[in-house]
Design a protein around this motif. Structure first.
Motif, short mmCIF file in Angstrom:
data_model
loop_
_atom_site.label_atom_id
_atom_site.label_comp_id
_atom_site.label_asym_id
_atom_site.label_seq_id
_atom_site.Cartn_x
_atom_site.Cartn_y
_atom_site.Cartn_z
N LEU A 2 -9.52 -38.98 20.72
CA LEU A 2 -10.02 -37.91 22.01
C LEU A 2 -11.63 -37.36 21.19
O LEU A 2 -12.33 -36.22 21.88
CB LEU A 2 -9.08 -36.90 22.08
CG LEU A 2 -7.90 -38.21 22.70
CD1 LEU A 2 -6.66 -37.19 22.86
CD2 LEU A 2 -7.78 -37.69 24.07
N LEU A 3 -11.34 -36.56 20.24
CA LEU A 3 -11.98 -36.25 19.29
C LEU A 3 -13.77 -36.82 19.19
O LEU A 3 -14.43 -35.71 19.39
CB LEU A 3 -12.09 -35.44 17.87
CG LEU A 3 -10.16 -35.06 17.70
CD1 LEU A 3 -9.70 -34.82 16.52
CD2 LEU A 3 -10.29 -33.38 18.28
N SER A 4 -13.41 -37.53 19.01
CA SER A 4 -15.24 -38.64 19.84
C SER A 4 -15.26 -37.81 21.01
O SER A 4 -16.67 -38.27 20.58
CB SER A 4 -15.00 -39.97 19.10
OG SER A 4 -13.74 -40.44 19.99
N LEU A 12 -15.33 -33.19 25.56
CA LEU A 12 -13.43 -32.44 25.25
C LEU A 12 -13.95 -31.67 24.67
O LEU A 12 -14.86 -31.25 24.07
CB LEU A 12 -13.51 -33.01 23.53
CG LEU A 12 -12.26 -32.83 23.11
CD1 LEU A 12 -11.14 -33.16 24.00
CD2 LEU A 12 -11.29 -33.09 21.64
N ARG A 13 -12.69 -30.87 25.39
CA ARG A 13 -12.69 -28.53 24.65
C ARG A 13 -11.41 -28.18 23.83
O ARG A 13 -10.38 -28.27 24.40
CB ARG A 13 -12.21 -28.06 26.56
CG ARG A 13 -13.73 -28.52 27.35
CD ARG A 13 -13.80 -27.54 28.42
NE ARG A 13 -13.21 -26.11 28.67
CZ ARG A 13 -13.39 -25.56 29.47
NH1 ARG A 13 -11.92 -26.16 30.51
NH2 ARG A 13 -12.54 -24.54 29.67
N PRO A 14 -12.02 -28.80 22.75
CA PRO A 14 -10.53 -28.47 21.59
C PRO A 14 -9.89 -27.49 21.68
O PRO A 14 -8.79 -27.42 20.94
CB PRO A 14 -11.39 -29.23 20.53
CG PRO A 14 -12.94 -28.88 20.67
CD PRO A 14 -13.00 -29.57 22.35
N GLY A 15 -10.85 -26.28 22.34
CA GLY A 15 -10.69 -24.69 22.30
C GLY A 15 -9.38 -24.19 23.12
O GLY A 15 -9.06 -22.78 23.16
N GLY A 69 -5.89 -28.24 17.71
CA GLY A 69 -5.83 -27.90 16.30
C GLY A 69 -4.67 -27.07 15.67
O GLY A 69 -3.81 -27.34 14.20
N ASP A 70 -4.00 -25.34 16.31
CA ASP A 70 -3.26 -24.90 15.87
C ASP A 70 -1.55 -25.73 16.00
O ASP A 70 -1.61 -26.03 14.79
CB ASP A 70 -2.60 -24.30 16.75
CG ASP A 70 -4.09 -22.72 16.50
OD1 ASP A 70 -4.60 -22.77 15.65
OD2 ASP A 70 -4.11 -22.20 17.66
N GLU A 74 -12.00 -31.32 11.52
CA GLU A 74 -13.11 -30.88 11.45
C GLU A 74 -14.62 -31.30 12.29
O GLU A 74 -15.60 -31.13 12.90
CB GLU A 74 -13.76 -31.18 9.80
CG GLU A 74 -12.47 -30.88 9.18
CD GLU A 74 -12.18 -31.46 7.96
OE1 GLU A 74 -12.86 -32.09 7.02
OE2 GLU A 74 -11.64 -30.40 6.78
N MET A 75 -14.12 -32.75 12.67
CA MET A 75 -15.06 -33.54 13.72
C MET A 75 -15.16 -32.70 14.99
O MET A 75 -16.65 -32.97 15.29
CB MET A 75 -14.64 -34.56 14.56
CG MET A 75 -13.77 -35.82 13.21
SD MET A 75 -12.60 -37.59 14.93
CE MET A 75 -14.36 -37.60 15.83
#
Length: 228
Positions: free
Chosen positions: A184-186, A190-193, A203-204, A217-218
């Motif tokens: 997913l992180l790759s 992606l909207r990780p926020g 991330g939390d 960190e990616m």
């Protein structure tokens, strides 16, 4: 069971995860005694054949059950007889694709998509099959769904994305949990926020519930140490 709009769906997974429908539980036709008996012993081919025979006159239930239990020939026979069954669902909104994704059956997932299944059907709680795959770290299924255009940043009614669910580290296999996050992180889009209704980013969630926070960190903004 009803919850306020701002309930924390991840906390609910921690406390009531055993109640999340795993496909056939919402339309299972066997008695509790039958289920207990099946859980106590190995499920051989005879057991599966008996179940198929019991459901042969209930085409929707048979298709849902077969998708969950990796009975690909049965799924294909059902869809040949009635192609519309690819879109059927149980009372919780789980389709055959949800059930196959939930259980990690990538061949069944591919067959359902090839037979016309929508890639992002929603349950009553707003879960897509990608949510289901990521909840239990089924990497091959998630990759297949993404190749077919699954919505990477889809949000449940509680605001959870597939990344939130992958970050909750629920798999019994540490490697599977690592690989689903890496997948997913790759992804470029992606909207990780994105935050859940409880105010948390994925991330939390990873920081408080699993050993894989370092993988985020990616997607962190890089700090340049080169002189300008």
């Amino acid at each position: 069971m009803e919850f306020p709009e701002d309930f924390n769906q991840l906390e609910l997974l921690d406390t009531h995860g055993h109640l999340i429908p795993r496909g056939a539980r919402s339309s299972w036709t066997a008695s509790k005694d039958d289920e207990a008996e099946a859980d106590e012993g190995d499920r051989g081919e005879e057991w599966y054949q008996n179940k198929e025979d019991a459901l042969k006159d209930k085409s929707k239930e048979l298709t849902l059950w077969a998708a969950e239990n990796n009975r690909l020939p049965t799924v294909l026979r059902s869809l040949t007889a009635d192609p519309s069954l690819v879109h059927c669902c149980d009372e919780d909104g789980y389709t055959p694709l949800h059930r196959a994704a939930y259980s990690g059956h990538v061949d069944v997932v591919c067959a359902l998509l090839a037979s016309g299944s929508k890639v992002d059907p929603r349950t009553i709680d707003g879960w897509t099959p990608l949510h289901s795959a990521c909840r239990w770290s089924h990497v091959a299924v998630a990759a297949c769904l993404l190749r077919h255009g699954a919505e990477l940043n889809a949000r449940t009614n509680g605001g959870l994305t597939p990344l939130h669910l992958a970050a909750s580290y629920t798999s019994s296999s540490k490697m599977d949990s690592t690989h689903i996050l890496e997948l997913l992180l790759s992804k470029r889009n992606l909207r990780p926020g994105l935050r859940s209704s409880g105010g948390e980013t994925a991330g939390d969630v990873a920081r408080r519930s699993g050993p894989h926070y370092f993988l985020f960190e990616m997607v962190e903004e890089c700090v340049s140490v080169l002189p300008s």
